[in-house]
Design a protein around this motif. Structure first.
Motif, PDB file in Angstrom:
ATOM      1  N   ARG A   1       9.632  -4.703   3.872  1.00  0.00           N
ATOM      2  CA  ARG A   1       8.644  -5.611   4.475  1.00  0.00           C
ATOM      3  C   ARG A   1       9.177  -7.036   4.601  1.00  0.00           C
ATOM      4  NH1 ARG A   1       3.909  -3.825   0.517  1.00  0.00           N
ATOM      5  NH2 ARG A   1       5.789  -3.472  -0.710  1.00  0.00           N
TER       6      ARG A   1
ATOM      7  N   LYS B   1       4.454 -12.683  -6.026  1.00  0.00           N
ATOM      8  CA  LYS B   1       5.309 -11.530  -5.743  1.00  0.00           C
ATOM      9  C   LYS B   1       5.824 -11.673  -4.314  1.00  0.00           C
ATOM     10  CE  LYS B   1       4.963  -6.552  -5.582  1.00  0.00           C
ATOM     11  NZ  LYS B   1       3.982  -5.478  -5.702  1.00  0.00           N
TER      12      LYS B   1
ATOM     13  N   LYS C   1      15.516  -6.178  -1.754  1.00  0.00           N
ATOM     14  CA  LYS C   1      14.785  -7.421  -2.025  1.00  0.00           C
ATOM     15  C   LYS C   1      15.370  -8.217  -3.186  1.00  0.00           C
ATOM     16  CE  LYS C   1      10.375  -6.879  -2.896  1.00  0.00           C
ATOM     17  NZ  LYS C   1       8.922  -6.763  -2.700  1.00  0.00           N
TER      18      LYS C   1
ATOM     19  N   SER D   1      11.711   4.211 -11.691  1.00  0.00           N
ATOM     20  CA  SER D   1      12.707   3.189 -12.027  1.00  0.00           C
ATOM     21  C   SER D   1      12.460   2.632 -13.431  1.00  0.00           C
ATOM     22  CB  SER D   1      12.683   2.061 -10.990  1.00  0.00           C
ATOM     23  OG  SER D   1      13.123   2.539  -9.738  1.00  0.00           O
TER      24      SER D   1
ATOM     25  N   VAL E   1      12.881  -4.268 -12.974  1.00  0.00           N
ATOM     26  CA  VAL E   1      12.956  -3.210 -11.959  1.00  0.00           C
ATOM     27  C   VAL E   1      13.262  -3.869 -10.614  1.00  0.00           C
ATOM     28  CG1 VAL E   1      11.734  -1.263 -12.992  1.00  0.00           C
ATOM     29  CG2 VAL E   1      10.407  -3.087 -11.989  1.00  0.00           C
ATOM     30  N   ALA E   2      14.421  -3.502 -10.093  1.00  0.00           N
ATOM     31  CA  ALA E   2      14.955  -4.172  -8.896  1.00  0.00           C
ATOM     32  C   ALA E   2      15.416  -3.158  -7.862  1.00  0.00           C
ATOM     33  CB  ALA E   2      16.118  -5.076  -9.313  1.00  0.00           C
ATOM     34  N   ALA E   3      14.893  -1.934  -7.945  1.00  0.00           N
ATOM     35  CA  ALA E   3      15.420  -0.857  -7.096  1.00  0.00           C
ATOM     36  C   ALA E   3      14.680  -0.691  -5.778  1.00  0.00           C
ATOM     37  CB  ALA E   3      15.417   0.467  -7.872  1.00  0.00           C
ATOM     38  N   GLY E   4      13.727  -1.583  -5.501  1.00  0.00           N
ATOM     39  CA  GLY E   4      12.967  -1.462  -4.250  1.00  0.00           C
ATOM     40  C   GLY E   4      13.815  -1.836  -3.042  1.00  0.00           C
TER      41      GLY E   4
ATOM     42  N   ASP F   1       9.040  -7.171 -12.569  1.00  0.00           N
ATOM     43  CA  ASP F   1       9.470  -6.912 -11.188  1.00  0.00           C
ATOM     44  C   ASP F   1      10.447  -7.985 -10.729  1.00  0.00           C
ATOM     45  OD1 ASP F   1       7.705  -4.793 -10.981  1.00  0.00           O
ATOM     46  OD2 ASP F   1       6.217  -5.897  -9.803  1.00  0.00           O
ATOM     47  N   ALA F   2      11.565  -7.565 -10.158  1.00  0.00           N
ATOM     48  CA  ALA F   2      12.514  -8.532  -9.581  1.00  0.00           C
ATOM     49  C   ALA F   2      11.864  -9.342  -8.463  1.00  0.00           C
ATOM     50  CB  ALA F   2      13.739  -7.800  -9.043  1.00  0.00           C
ATOM     51  N   ALA F   3      10.776  -8.825  -7.912  1.00  0.00           N
ATOM     52  CA  ALA F   3      10.087  -9.499  -6.813  1.00  0.00           C
ATOM     53  C   ALA F   3       9.284 -10.719  -7.271  1.00  0.00           C
ATOM     54  CB  ALA F   3       9.165  -8.499  -6.111  1.00  0.00           C
TER      55      ALA F   3
ATOM     56  N   GLY G   1      14.902   4.948  -9.446  1.00  0.00           N
ATOM     57  CA  GLY G   1      14.362   6.199  -8.924  1.00  0.00           C
ATOM     58  C   GLY G   1      13.668   5.970  -7.594  1.00  0.00           C
ATOM     59  N   THR G   2      12.967   7.008  -7.141  1.00  0.00           N
ATOM     60  CA  THR G   2      12.333   6.958  -5.819  1.00  0.00           C
ATOM     61  C   THR G   2      11.019   6.183  -5.830  1.00  0.00           C
ATOM     62  OG1 THR G   2      11.422   9.106  -6.387  1.00  0.00           O
ATOM     63  CG2 THR G   2      13.329   9.085  -4.909  1.00  0.00           C
ATOM     64  N   THR G   3      10.435   5.947  -7.002  1.00  0.00           N
ATOM     65  CA  THR G   3       9.222   5.121  -7.110  1.00  0.00           C
ATOM     66  C   THR G   3       9.425   4.101  -8.217  1.00  0.00           C
ATOM     67  OG1 THR G   3       8.182   6.534  -8.783  1.00  0.00           O
ATOM     68  CG2 THR G   3       7.717   7.057  -6.455  1.00  0.00           C
ATOM     69  N   ARG G   4       8.555   3.061  -8.223  1.00  0.00           N
ATOM     70  CA  ARG G   4       8.682   2.031  -9.258  1.00  0.00           C
ATOM     71  C   ARG G   4       8.640   2.640 -10.661  1.00  0.00           C
ATOM     72  NH1 ARG G   4       5.874  -1.054 -12.903  1.00  0.00           N
ATOM     73  NH2 ARG G   4       6.455  -3.262 -13.020  1.00  0.00           N
TER      74      ARG G   4
END
Ligand code: C5P
Length: 229
Positions: free
Chosen positions: A15, A209, A22, A84, A8-11, A103-105, A78-81
């Motif tokens: 920050r 993260k 990101k 997505s 999941v990399a849609a964030g 998470d891609a993070a 999508g609009t939330t993790r």
């Protein structure tokens, strides 16, 4: 078939303050999403990889991965993790036995970490990377001062990758209502609510993260010393 993996990399990565999503921010010469894709696709048991992209950035994500890794699909998030994650699940081949979400993070993920989480599925319906809490925990009072100390015994920090039997995670998302998709912050939280047994797998390696610029600086040093080509 084996496992399907989802990054999941849609964030937005607001920050981090780089102006880029990101997942596309570079560390040690590569975008964060590319480090994750290399590690996940090198893990034994992962047969298909789906990347969930910031909507409209699919081409940039594809360019970030280049020909390093074979990707089954890149789909808009999508609009939330959790929305997505749902998009990623829908894009996986239907015959995978297990689904692993990352998470891609967290670019320090390794093939061994993925394999140890997947190994947990031999005994449980879910297994997640997690680390025991080592700091002393304080609850803040209404005045902003320390109210009290929380007993840290038995407390773990949930990370990714998180893996589930495919039928179990598909069932969870099929029955999730919009409120749950907007508020749940990981798949293990959705599993707990349904009484699914989820094992904690300590990766015994840093699995940071990336959230703020200082995290990126640390990850940069650790990745530069890593041996993944
Ligand atoms: O924001 P946070 O760092 O908690 O996000 C965790 C992961 O979920 C990140 O890899 C981010 O790209 C992803 N995410 C997503 N879709 C969203 C929000 C976050 O794929 N709408």
């Amino acid at each position: 078939m084996g496992a399907g993996a989802i990054i999941v990399a849609a964030g937005s990565g607001e920050r981090l303050g780089t102006g880029l999503p990101k997942a596309l921010v570079r560390a040690a010469g590569r975008p964060l999403v590319a480090w994750c894709a290399i590690a996940l696709s090198a893990a034994r048991g992962v047969d298909a990889l789906v990347i969930v992209s910031p909507p409209g950035e699919e081409k940039a994500i594809a360019a970030a991965i280049g020909d390093l890794v074979r990707v089954h699909a890149i789909v808009p998030g999508g609009t939330t993790r959790q929305r997505s994650v749902a998009a990623g699940i829908a894009a996986l081949p239907t015959d995978v036995d297990a689904i692993l979400v990352h998470d891609a993070a967290r670019p320090l993920v390794t093939p061994a970490m993925v394999e140890s989480v997947l190994a947990g599925l031999a005994f449980h319906d879910g297994a997640i990377a997690a680390a025991p809490v080592t700091d002393t925990l304080k609850r803040e009072g209404a005045d902003g001062m320390i109210d009290r100390t929380i007993d840290r015994v038995g407390l773990w920090r949930a990370q990714t990758p998180q893996a589930f039997r495919a039928d179990v995670i598909r069932g969870m998302f099929d029955e999730a209502d919009p409120i749950e998709l907007d508020t749940a912050t990981d798949c293990a939280g959705m599993a707990e609510r349904r009484g699914v047994m989820v094992a904690l797998v300590n990766p015994h390696s840093p699995n940071l993260k990336v959230t703020v610029p200082a995290d990126l600086a640390l990850v940069e040093v650790l990745l530069a010393g890593s041996r993944i080509a």
